[in-house]
Structure formats: C-alpha cells, structure tokens
Design an enzyme around this catalytic site. Structure first.
Site, PDB file in Angstrom:
ATOM      1  N   LYS A 116       8.260   8.703   5.096  1.00 36.01           N
ATOM      2  CA  LYS A 116       7.103   8.574   5.552  1.00 36.01           C
ATOM      3  C   LYS A 116       7.069   8.286   6.862  1.00 36.01           C
ATOM      4  O   LYS A 116       6.250   8.486   7.569  1.00 36.01           O
ATOM      5  CB  LYS A 116       6.925   7.471   4.867  1.00 36.01           C
ATOM      6  N   GLU A 200       3.887  -1.612   8.085  1.00 29.21           N
ATOM      7  CA  GLU A 200       2.612  -1.225   8.978  1.00 29.21           C
ATOM      8  C   GLU A 200       1.169  -2.637   8.888  1.00 29.21           C
ATOM      9  O   GLU A 200       1.668  -2.914   8.246  1.00 29.21           O
ATOM     10  CB  GLU A 200       1.717  -0.036   7.778  1.00 29.21           C
ATOM     11  N   HIS A 235      -3.070   0.722  -6.181  1.00 31.81           N
ATOM     12  CA  HIS A 235      -2.834   2.104  -5.080  1.00 31.81           C
ATOM     13  C   HIS A 235      -2.027   3.426  -5.698  1.00 31.81           C
ATOM     14  O   HIS A 235      -1.940   3.914  -5.516  1.00 31.81           O
ATOM     15  CB  HIS A 235      -1.241   1.436  -4.617  1.00 31.81           C
ATOM     16  N   ARG A 292       1.013  19.669  -1.430  1.00 30.99           N
ATOM     17  CA  ARG A 292       1.154  20.209  -2.872  1.00 30.99           C
ATOM     18  C   ARG A 292      -0.478  20.606  -3.278  1.00 30.99           C
ATOM     19  O   ARG A 292      -1.288  19.368  -2.692  1.00 30.99           O
ATOM     20  CB  ARG A 292       1.788  19.651  -3.874  1.00 30.99           C
TER      21      ARG A 292
HETATM   22  P1  ADP Z   1       2.127   6.121  -2.715  1.00 31.21           P
HETATM   23  O1  ADP Z   1       2.788   6.975  -1.157  1.00 31.21           O
HETATM   24  O2  ADP Z   1       2.681   5.669  -2.832  1.00 31.21           O
HETATM   25  O3  ADP Z   1       0.981   6.970  -2.604  1.00 31.21           O
HETATM   26  P2  ADP Z   1       0.568   5.640   0.343  1.00 31.21           P
HETATM   27  O4  ADP Z   1       0.964   5.304   2.156  1.00 31.21           O
HETATM   28  O5  ADP Z   1      -0.397   7.063   0.378  1.00 31.21           O
HETATM   29  O6  ADP Z   1       1.373   5.272  -0.506  1.00 31.21           O
HETATM   30  O7  ADP Z   1      -0.796   4.272  -0.433  1.00 31.21           O
HETATM   31  C1  ADP Z   1      -1.039   4.236  -1.656  1.00 31.21           C
HETATM   32  C2  ADP Z   1      -2.112   3.030  -0.992  1.00 31.21           C
HETATM   33  O8  ADP Z   1      -2.014   1.763  -0.507  1.00 31.21           O
HETATM   34  C3  ADP Z   1      -3.563   4.157  -0.100  1.00 31.21           C
HETATM   35  O9  ADP Z   1      -3.954   4.561  -1.033  1.00 31.21           O
HETATM   36  C4  ADP Z   1      -4.479   2.547  -0.074  1.00 31.21           C
HETATM   37  O10 ADP Z   1      -5.017   2.341  -1.236  1.00 31.21           O
HETATM   38  C5  ADP Z   1      -3.012   1.588   0.572  1.00 31.21           C
HETATM   39  N1  ADP Z   1      -2.351   1.667   1.081  1.00 31.21           N
HETATM   40  C6  ADP Z   1      -1.470   2.292   2.400  1.00 31.21           C
HETATM   41  N2  ADP Z   1      -1.592   1.970   3.358  1.00 31.21           N
HETATM   42  C7  ADP Z   1      -2.239   0.810   3.711  1.00 31.21           C
HETATM   43  C8  ADP Z   1      -2.426  -0.526   4.400  1.00 31.21           C
HETATM   44  N3  ADP Z   1      -1.594  -0.160   6.591  1.00 31.21           N
HETATM   45  N4  ADP Z   1      -3.515  -0.842   4.296  1.00 31.21           N
HETATM   46  C9  ADP Z   1      -3.754  -0.470   3.314  1.00 31.21           C
HETATM   47  N5  ADP Z   1      -3.373  -0.025   1.953  1.00 31.21           N
HETATM   48  C10 ADP Z   1      -3.019   0.436   2.555  1.00 31.21           C
END
Ligand code: ADP
Length: 678
Positions: A116, A200, A235, A292
């Site tokens: 990431k 973040e 999540h 994917r």
């Molecule tokens: P993963 O790869 O584990 O799925 P992501 O980076 O895609 O992780 O994030 C998963 C979820 O976490 C997102 O869909 C959102 O709901 C929440 N999320 C991620 N980043 C943030 C952020 N900066 N602020 C608030 N919620 C977040």
C-alpha cells in the site's frame, strides 16, 4: 482462443469462471482439496484433479502443484479467481516460466500495487489524489507519531502489506498512538509477515467507491464505472451496488480518469479495481488497487451488460478490449448481497455445518454475457459454489452465495432484493439472510444515506430484540407435524372420518424457540365440512386465543393453510425434531418437544454435548465421575480459530469423556456421556 484453462480456485468464483468458459467452448480443469472432493466446482468443470489436503496452504496455495497439473492436463492458461494465488506475483512469474498464460495482470503490476505504501508513492507521481498521510520507508516510532500529530487526529494506521480489513487501527488522540502502533505492527507481522505501516487521516463518514478498470496488451484502458461498497462490517463488504447513488457524471468521469491513470502508471493489463475513499461532499482519494477480478464484479456486469470473465480471457489471449470507453453505458441499477454462513447476532461469527436445506429464489431474466438486459423488468442472479447437502467447512471463506439483482432504477432493484432475500431459505447453519433483509429495507440503505459506519450507527434497528413466534408460524409448524404423522396414503384433511391420531382427538404440542416455549392445544374439528383443527394458544396475560386451521394445499414443504378467515402460506422444513418455518420472509426454528417420546434425553441434547462444528479438543475441564452444576464449563474446543465452550445442560454427572486433548472431532460428534441429577 484458449482451448483449455485451469481454474486455480474453488467455490462460487471457480463455478463462475467455468460458466463463461463453457459458454465460449473452452474446456476447464478444476483443482480440489480433500474437503472439496464432492464440491460443486469439481462437477462444474470438464476435468478435476486432486491437489492436496484441506488446508489452503496444502492445496489451493500450492503454486508448484497447480502448475504441474496445468501442464499434465494440457491447459494453456490459469485463471486464479480471487483470493489464494490471484495477487501472488511469484505465481504469475512461475506460470510464465512454465509456458502458461496467467489470466491476470503482469507480475510487475501486481508487485507495484502489492504494498500500500509503495503504491501510494507511485500514485502520487501519477497525480492520483491521496488521503493526507505518511507512507514513507522510515518506520521510527517517534517519526510516525510526529507525522500523525501533523496530519491531526483521528488517524488510521494501516499495515502496508494488509488486506481483508486486517491490520488497521484507528487512533483518536496522541496519547493512544504508541500503544496502537505496537498492536498494529504485531498484527501486521503475524498476518502478513511484514510490520511496515502507513498513517492516514481517518475520514469521518466516508464512502467506499471503487472503479472497475480494464486494460489490454494493445495499450487501451477503460473504466466500467463505479461500485459503491460502503456497507461494511469489520471493514469487509456486505452490500455492493452500481452505480453509486448520488454520483454525478462529472465526478464519475473524474474518478474514472484517475483510476485509468493509476492502472496505466503500473503498466496494467486485464481486470483491476481502483478503490477510493470518498467524503460525503464527493471529494475522493486513492486507497489501493486490487489486481484481480473482485467478488462484487457482477453488479458491474449487470449494469454494463458485459461478461468480465470473457473480457479477461480475450485480453489474456492477446485480443483487444471488446468495447472502448465511448461504447460503454450504464443501464439501470444492480445490488449484490453477500450471503454468508455466519451469525450476525454473535458478532458475525462464522457458522459451519451442512446445508440441510437450501432453496433459492428463481434466477430470472439473466444470461451471462447477454449485452442488453435493459429491456427486462428485473433480473436475479445467484453465484454460488454450494448445493443443498454441501458443507460450509472451517477451511475456507464461509460464503454461501452472492445474490445479485437488477432493476431499471434503484428502487426497483431494492424491492427485488427484498423479495429475493425473503425467498432464500437455508437450514443447517446460521446465515446473515434475515440481517441482510433488515439492512436493505432499513431507512439508511433504502434512502441511500451511505457510509462505512452504517451498520454500527444503525445497530439498534438492525438487531431488534427477538419477537415471539406468530400464531401463523405456530400453525404452520403444527400442520407440518400433524401431516407428517399421517401416512402419505390417506389424506386426513379431506377424509370424512376426520383426522385422528391413534383416536386421540385432542393433544398439547410444545415447541421451543431459543428460551421460549410455546404450547398449543389442538383438537380435531370440522368447519363448513372441512376437516381441520382448532388451535388454542395460552397467552402470557392469561387469556387464550383459538383459531381454526385446515390444510388447503401442500406441495413438498410449501403449505397453504386456512387460518380462521384468512389463508396463510409458508414453507416448513423438518430436520429431525426441528421445524424450520419460513413465513413472510422470517425463518423460525421451532424445536418440537415430544415429551412422551424423549423424556429427559431431549433436554440433555439441547445442552449441546455435541461438537457444534468440526474442530479440535483443546481442554477438558472435568474428569469422568465429576458432579457438575448446570452451566459449568466441561470441554473447550477450537474451531475456525475460535474457542467454543461446551457446558453442562443441567446439574448432573459427567459419566465418561469420549475424546482427549488434541483429538479432532467432526461436527455433531458426541463429546461425553452425561447423566442428569435425579
Ligand atoms: P483492505 O486492503 O484491508 O481491504 P483498505 O485500505 O481497502 O484495506 O480499507 C478497507 C476499509 O477501511 C475501507 O473500505 C474503509 O471502510 C476503511 N478505510 C480505509 N482507509 C480509511 C480512511 N483513511 N478513513 C476512514 N476509513 C478508511
């Protein structure tokens, strides 16, 4: 085109890929583990080869073995599905080395997006908007804290190698930072073998909006619009829809352009998803790219009339994209619900066991790859990897199916989804169907007031207190019970002699649901020359209510009853002494207490001295001969990485323990002999 491909996956996605391959005249090779010897995907393919034991690392993650099978069966390409090896760049490389086509992006693109942090640096250069944060190499705790202070709280810590919602911590204030960092790093190293984290800004009430992109080897790259996946638990996505409610044409084009830029920055080829997090005002930031096909790809297929697996196969073969940006259009609205074997009331704990009964809404008006569904009034699609009688095992994701509906607009799609969930029946394990039903008809989702905290915020209405079984539900159970007691040859409801069980004209039937007992008196009656029963129920307030019921029609498990002046229809599935009543979209599990037949034994069984799922005995808390009190913990077993305690159903004595510590037990295995204190 390829003449034969190997599908390196299982469950619904393996079946999904096989369906398109079959339609295109491409032969398929399935691979399977011990647990999947009789799985649906094995039957869905033309050939199937066993690759190892049930644990994924001994089967579906065995890159070497899978490549060996592909070569031995003459497959020219490997489709990895999602999960397992789908985002494993070494596997993509190994396929190429073996002369096989990996149906996915180049290994270099997988690598570029695999971290990431590194992906965010790349995106920054490509001009893709990022959430304010820190994604540098330096992992010094003081430096990370200083960055968090600069970004301002709340912040989100994320494992750089993370996925599936794991390895994330929200930090509300500076004083909590160091402890959260340590715990996030611990989880990251345990889950992903890499403790690198990024920081973040934690957005308030954000939406998860992702863009489907597709690129070919000729340099074309298009976006197939967006999916809104804001409704999540822990999540993880629960409901997905396309298009995103409230999306403007300008914003869509801006997000599409950003997603295409992201894909092009890493030399992308094939299907990919660029995930954005969006503020309520519409501003959006890059989160990550999944290299994917995604679980939720069907909603995109439904609104665009495409078959994305067909696109993947064509692109992997070297053909250009089947459609260019100008030709792509959005038709109507699609919603997907993920039907899981899990227990929402118990924190969404996975539930495993056998699907003793499975009945689904009819799939209508949907055909894979059919380019115009815009004329159809509504469509229902079910992508599933299991059939009635199959087991949801502890080894893999407990998904039962994906239910996808299409409508000319969101309102129509929502109605269709509610009706389809009402018609979805599962017996044998807990499912999230009733929860999904409340979710789709709840105010927040139906008015599209979406954000990632929707489920938590509406907890009270999504988890209402249990309601007493209705009289109609009890009447259906009674009718099913009395019917099953009669021989099939004489139809007692119609017989002029009346329906008498052993000449008994009146009896009391008791059903138990969780901790509530329902006793109803039934007495034989005729009304307007119709044979039936007067059903009398004693209410809590001391009053009684009586109603005449008669069986009008029975088609398998589907019953229609006369119910006083009305008719009631429902489905009753009998599983031993359990009557599963499906009535008006509600599933009620009524345990028939046949007092005469099972004095004593019944109750003890209700105490769960059997293994609730396959697992391992990890502790014996009592010895044979021990006298115990009701509720005392006797045995602890571990299943699906969680511990389950088996406790005494009554005051009594443990006569014999049937397993030792470390023993594997199957679902339903009797763990000990117990006698109830006199
Ligand atoms: P993963 O790869 O584990 O799925 P992501 O980076 O895609 O992780 O994030 C998963 C979820 O976490 C997102 O869909 C959102 O709901 C929440 N999320 C991620 N980043 C943030 C952020 N900066 N602020 C608030 N919620 C977040």
């Amino acid at each position: 085109m390829f003449s034969k491909i190997l599908i390196a996956n299982r469950g619904e996605i393996a079946c999904r890929v096989a369906a398109t391959a079959r339609r295109m005249g491409i032969k398929t090779v399935a691979v399977y583990s011990d647990a999947d010897a009789n799985a649906k995907h094995v039957v869905a393919c033309d050939e199937a080869v066993w690759i190892g034991a049930s644990a994924a690392k001994e089967s579906y993650l065995r890159a070497d073995k899978i490549i060996e099978v592909a070569l031995a069966t003459g497959a020219q390409a490997i489709h990895p599905g999602y999960g397992f090896l789908s985002e494993n760049s070494e596997f993509a490389d190994a396929c190429a080395q073996a002369g096989l086509v990996f149906i996915g992006p180049p290994a270099s693109a997988i690598r570029a997006m695999g971290s990431k942090s590194a992906a965010k640096s790349l995106m920054e250069k490509a001009g893709v908007p990022l959430v304010p944060g820190y994604h540098g190499e330096d992992q010094d705790a003081d430096l990370l804290q200083a960055e968090a202070d600069r970004i301002a709280y709340p912040v989100l810590l994320k494992a750089s190698a993370g996925g599936g919602g794991k390895g994330m911590r929200v930090v509300e204030q500076a004083s909590e930072f160091k402890a959260a960092l340590a715990s996030c790093k611990r989880e990251a190293i345990n889950s992903f073998g890499d403790d690198k984290v990024l920081v973040e800004k934690y957005l308030q009430r954000p939406r998860h909006i992702e863009i489907q992109v597709f690129a070919d080897t000729q340099g074309h790259c298009v976006y197939l619009f967006e999916r809104d996946c804001s409704v999540q638990r822990r999540h993880q996505k629960v409901l997905e829809e396309a298009p995103a409610p409230g999306m403007t044409a300008e914003r869509r084009a801006a997000m599409g352009k950003a997603a295409v830029a992201a894909a092009q920055a890493v030399g992308y080829v094939g299907a990919g998803t660029v995930e954005f997090i969006a503020n309520q005002d519409g501003s959006f930031y890059f989160m990550e790219m999944n290299t994917r096909l995604q679980v939720e790809h069907p909603v995109t297929e439904m609104i665009t009339g495409t078959d994305l697996v067909e696109w993947q196969l064509r692109v992997a073969y070297g053909e250009p994209l089947p459609m260019q940006q100008d030709a792509l259009r959005i038709h109507g609205h699609a919603i997907e619900a993920r039907i899981y074997a899990e227990n929402p009331e118990k924190g969404f704990l996975p539930s495993i066991g056998t699907l003793r009964h499975l009945s689904t809404p009819a799939a209508v008006n949907f055909e894979l790859g059919k380019s115009s569904i815009s004329g159809a009034p509504a469509a229902v699609r079910i992508d599933s990897g299991v059939r009635a009688g199959d087991a949801i095992s502890p080894f893999y994701d407990p998904m039962i199916a994906k239910l996808i509906v299409w409508g000319a607009d969101r309102e129509t799609a929502l109605l269709r989804m509610a009706a389809a969930l009402d018609a979805y029946q599962v017996v044998g394990l807990s499912s999230n169907i009733a929860f999904l039903r409340r979710l789709v008809s709840g105010d927040a989702f139906s008015s599209a007031d979406l954000d990632t905290g929707l489920i938590e915020r509406h907890h009270a209405s999504l988890f209402p207190p249990p309601q007493a079984a209705s009289t109609a539900t009890l009447a259906l159970a009674v009718a099913a019970l009395l019917r099953s007691e009669q021989s099939a040859s004489n139809d007692p409801w119609q017989s002029s002699q009346g329906w008498r069980m052993n000449s008994v004209l009146q009896r009391t039937l008791t059903f138990k649901e969780e901790d509530t007992n329902y006793s109803v008196q039934v007495s034989y009656q005729t009304m307007h020359q119709k044979a039936g029963w007067l059903l009398t129920q004693n209410n809590d307030d001391g009053s009684t209510a009586a109603i005449f019921i008669s069986l009008l029609t029975a088609d398998g498990n589907d019953l229609v009853l006369q119910f006083g002046e009305q008719t009631v229809r429902g489905t009753v599935v009998r599983d031993g002494e359990h009557f599963h009543v499906f009535h008006q979209g509600k599933h009620t599990d009524l345990h028939y207490l046949d007092v005469l037949a099972h004095a004593g034994e019944q109750e003890a069984e209700g105490g769960n001295l059997t293994a609730p799922m396959p697992g391992k005995i990890v502790a014996l808390l009592v010895a044979a001969g021990t006298t115990v009190k009701k509720g005392e913990a006797l045995v602890i077993m571990e299943a699906m990485k969680m511990e389950h305690t088996i406790s005494a159903p009554h005051d009594g004595i443990v006569d014999e323990l049937l397993y030792g510590i470390g023993d594997q037990v199957s679902e339903g295995a009797h763990l000990l002999h117990f006698s109830i204190a006199a």
